[in-house]
Design an enzyme around this catalytic site. Structure first.
Site, PDB file in Angstrom:
ATOM      1  N   ASP A   1       0.846  -1.191   0.000  1.00  0.00           N
ATOM      2  CA  ASP A   1       0.000   0.000   0.000  1.00  0.00           C
ATOM      3  C   ASP A   1       0.884   1.244   0.000  1.00  0.00           C
ATOM      4  OD1 ASP A   1      -2.437   1.530   0.213  1.00  0.00           O
ATOM      5  OD2 ASP A   1      -1.953   1.887   2.313  1.00  0.00           O
ATOM      6  N   SER A   2       0.285   2.373  -0.303  1.00  0.00           N
ATOM      7  CA  SER A   2       0.999   3.648  -0.260  1.00  0.00           C
ATOM      8  C   SER A   2       1.300   4.081   1.182  1.00  0.00           C
ATOM      9  CB  SER A   2       0.157   4.722  -0.951  1.00  0.00           C
ATOM     10  OG  SER A   2      -1.117   4.801  -0.335  1.00  0.00           O
TER      11      SER A   2
ATOM     12  N   CYS B   1     -11.259   3.335  -1.976  1.00  0.00           N
ATOM     13  CA  CYS B   1     -10.037   3.838  -1.336  1.00  0.00           C
ATOM     14  C   CYS B   1      -9.875   3.126  -0.005  1.00  0.00           C
ATOM     15  CB  CYS B   1     -10.138   5.353  -1.127  1.00  0.00           C
ATOM     16  SG  CYS B   1      -8.752   6.042  -0.195  1.00  0.00           S
TER      17      CYS B   1
ATOM     18  N   HIS C   1      -8.941   3.994   2.842  1.00  0.00           N
ATOM     19  CA  HIS C   1      -9.359   4.694   4.061  1.00  0.00           C
ATOM     20  C   HIS C   1     -10.867   4.747   4.275  1.00  0.00           C
ATOM     21  CE1 HIS C   1      -5.270   6.018   3.704  1.00  0.00           C
ATOM     22  NE2 HIS C   1      -5.354   7.043   4.509  1.00  0.00           N
TER      23      HIS C   1
ATOM     24  N   CYS D   1      -3.841  -1.039  -2.325  1.00  0.00           N
ATOM     25  CA  CYS D   1      -4.090   0.373  -2.615  1.00  0.00           C
ATOM     26  C   CYS D   1      -4.890   0.521  -3.914  1.00  0.00           C
ATOM     27  CB  CYS D   1      -2.739   1.068  -2.735  1.00  0.00           C
ATOM     28  SG  CYS D   1      -2.804   2.802  -3.176  1.00  0.00           S
TER      29      CYS D   1
ATOM     30  N   GLU E   1      -7.126  10.559   8.283  1.00  0.00           N
ATOM     31  CA  GLU E   1      -5.774  10.733   8.823  1.00  0.00           C
ATOM     32  C   GLU E   1      -5.724  11.770   9.944  1.00  0.00           C
ATOM     33  OE1 GLU E   1      -3.051  11.164   5.552  1.00  0.00           O
ATOM     34  OE2 GLU E   1      -3.432   9.113   4.882  1.00  0.00           O
TER      35      GLU E   1
HETATM   36  N1  I24 Z   1      -4.992   6.838   9.460  1.00  0.00           N
HETATM   37  C1  I24 Z   1      -4.266   6.702   8.365  1.00  0.00           C
HETATM   38  N2  I24 Z   1      -3.104   7.320   8.130  1.00  0.00           N
HETATM   39  C2  I24 Z   1      -2.622   8.152   9.058  1.00  0.00           C
HETATM   40  C3  I24 Z   1      -4.516   7.667  10.392  1.00  0.00           C
HETATM   41  C4  I24 Z   1      -3.324   8.343  10.255  1.00  0.00           C
HETATM   42  N3  I24 Z   1      -3.110   9.091  11.375  1.00  0.00           N
HETATM   43  C5  I24 Z   1      -4.179   8.868  12.190  1.00  0.00           C
HETATM   44  N4  I24 Z   1      -5.032   8.013  11.600  1.00  0.00           N
HETATM   45  N5  I24 Z   1      -1.473   8.800   8.833  1.00  0.00           N
HETATM   46  O1  I24 Z   1      -4.680   5.858   7.397  1.00  0.00           O
HETATM   47  C6  I24 Z   1      -0.770   8.677   7.595  1.00  0.00           C
HETATM   48  C7  I24 Z   1       0.392   9.586   7.492  1.00  0.00           C
HETATM   49  N6  I24 Z   1       1.202   9.566   8.689  1.00  0.00           N
HETATM   50  C8  I24 Z   1       1.482   8.202   9.154  1.00  0.00           C
HETATM   51  C9  I24 Z   1       2.379   8.220  10.360  1.00  0.00           C
HETATM   52  O2  I24 Z   1       3.579   8.892  10.054  1.00  0.00           O
HETATM   53  C10 I24 Z   1       3.368  10.230   9.619  1.00  0.00           C
HETATM   54  C11 I24 Z   1       2.449  10.260   8.416  1.00  0.00           C
HETATM   55  C12 I24 Z   1      -5.845   5.072   7.606  1.00  0.00           C
HETATM   56  C13 I24 Z   1      -5.547   3.856   8.393  1.00  0.00           C
HETATM   57  C14 I24 Z   1      -6.679   2.878   8.343  1.00  0.00           C
HETATM   58  C15 I24 Z   1      -6.345   1.603   9.027  1.00  0.00           C
HETATM   59  C16 I24 Z   1      -6.329   7.585  12.093  1.00  0.00           C
HETATM   60  C17 I24 Z   1      -6.342   6.163  12.591  1.00  0.00           C
HETATM   61  C18 I24 Z   1      -5.634   5.793  13.711  1.00  0.00           C
HETATM   62  C19 I24 Z   1      -5.670   4.476  14.193  1.00  0.00           C
HETATM   63  C20 I24 Z   1      -6.426   3.524  13.504  1.00  0.00           C
HETATM   64  C21 I24 Z   1      -7.123   3.865  12.385  1.00  0.00           C
HETATM   65  C22 I24 Z   1      -7.081   5.199  11.916  1.00  0.00           C
HETATM   66  F1  I24 Z   1      -4.902   6.706  14.359  1.00  0.00           F
HETATM   67  F2  I24 Z   1      -7.743   5.560  10.851  1.00  0.00           F
HETATM   68  N1  DGL Z   2      -4.168   3.902  -0.398  1.00  0.00           N
HETATM   69  C1  DGL Z   2      -4.727   4.931  -1.252  1.00  0.00           C
HETATM   70  C2  DGL Z   2      -5.906   4.350  -2.052  1.00  0.00           C
HETATM   71  O1  DGL Z   2      -6.493   3.355  -1.701  1.00  0.00           O
HETATM   72  C3  DGL Z   2      -5.179   6.151  -0.479  1.00  0.00           C
HETATM   73  C4  DGL Z   2      -4.050   6.954   0.096  1.00  0.00           C
HETATM   74  C5  DGL Z   2      -3.140   7.584  -0.953  1.00  0.00           C
HETATM   75  O2  DGL Z   2      -3.588   8.465  -1.712  1.00  0.00           O
HETATM   76  O3  DGL Z   2      -1.995   7.170  -1.024  1.00  0.00           O
HETATM   77  O4  DGL Z   2      -6.247   4.886  -3.072  1.00  0.00           O
END
Ligand code: I24
Ligand code: DGL
Length: 270
Positions: free
Chosen positions: A10-11, A184, A186, A73, A152
């Protein structure tokens, strides 16, 4: 039978929604997951870049001796899967074909909508897959990058997000689909808010969950399912900060305890 792990990419961490489905649906299987957090998001990048990054992740997984690769992804599936399929000699599966099949199965009014990242919508991958299965259906795609940000920022559970979600889905109001694909990684987290916005008569399709069903079928057909494994292992790699990865993964995959390892993007290039 084949007890080697399934590779998932995944990304970032969003693909853990697909990992969760693997743990639930295929409890005998081991996995190796790689999230490209250092280069996230993919959804607003150019196709050439997405293909290059995805190819690197695929090569990394191949080097881990996986039996099958799942592109968790949607953005990577939409832009890179058709190309990478031709380059690989192990089974590789994305999230779009199976999500489309699941949608067509429940769809009754010939109107199917898809929400996804801008790159996925631009690639028209869902459009193509859906029209192959249901040539007379009307398809409407809507890019909703705000939903990625909302998840996020941990805004996926608060009821104050309801208004925003409803607002963003406004362009689908007049389309009156009975099926909406969450295209997606998320978006399943926003499921309840999305359902509330579109109404209870619209079927929501979780593309990731549908993909894992397809993985199950393929493993059976190719005789690759794990049988009575002595050890089931789940390995996690990230190009970003492993502690930040672990924090999200431990929350999302609880009660599993996640240990993540860092892999440098420079290593992926060689
Ligand atoms: N959910 C995602 N990506 C994140 C996040 C999140 N931060 C909080 N939650 N961050 O994706 C991405 C970028 N960050 C990552 C850490 O390093 C810095 C950059 C969705 C995940 C779905 C499983 C919200 C969150 C959480 C716990 C569980 C689920 C969730 F904190 F959505
Ligand atoms: N994982 C990507 C998707 O399902 C969402 C996050 C991103 O843009 O990288 O399209």
């Amino acid at each position: 039978m084949d007890n080697r792990p399934i590779g998932l990419l995944d990304s970032g961490v969003g693909g853990l929604t697909v990992v969760k489905e693997v743990l639930r649906q295929l409890p005998n299987e081991s996995t190796v997951f790689i999230g490209d957090q250092a280069r996230l998001p993919y959804g607003t990048r150019q196709p050439e870049q997405i293909v290059r990054f995805t190819r690197q992740l695929v090569h990394f997984l191949q080097a881990q001796n996986v039996k099958m690769i799942v592109i968790a992804c949607n953005t990577a599936t939409a832009t890179a899967l058709p190309i990478l399929k031709q380059e690989l000699n192990i089974p590789i599966i994305g999230v779009i074909d199976s999500g489309s099949r699941a949608a067509v199965q429940v769809n009754k009014n010939q109107k199917i909508a898809v929400i996804a990242t801008p790159a996925t919508i631009k690639a028209h991958a869902y459009q193509q897959a859906l029209l192959k299965l249901a040539p007379t259906a009307q398809i409407k795609g809507l890019a909703t990058p705000e939903f990625v940000t909302m998840v996020e920022r941990n805004q996926y559970q608060s009821s104050s997000s309801q208004e925003i979600v409803t607002q963003i889905l406004q362009p689908l109001r007049t389309f009156s689909m009975d099926t909406l694909i969450l295209g997606c990684t998320h978006f399943p987290l926003l499921g309840p808010l999305i359902q509330q916005a579109v109404g209870s008569n619209v079927h929501l399709i979780d593309a990731g969950a549908a993909a894992v069903q397809a993985v199950h079928t393929q493993l059976q057909q190719l005789n690759l399912a794990a049988v009575q494994p002595e050890l089931i292992q789940h390995q996690y790699y990230t190009t970003g900060d492993p502690r930040q990865f672990e924090e999200i993964a431990n929350d999302w995959l609880a009660p599993q305890h996640i240990h993540a390892r860092h892999i440098d993007v420079e290593e992926l290039k060689s």
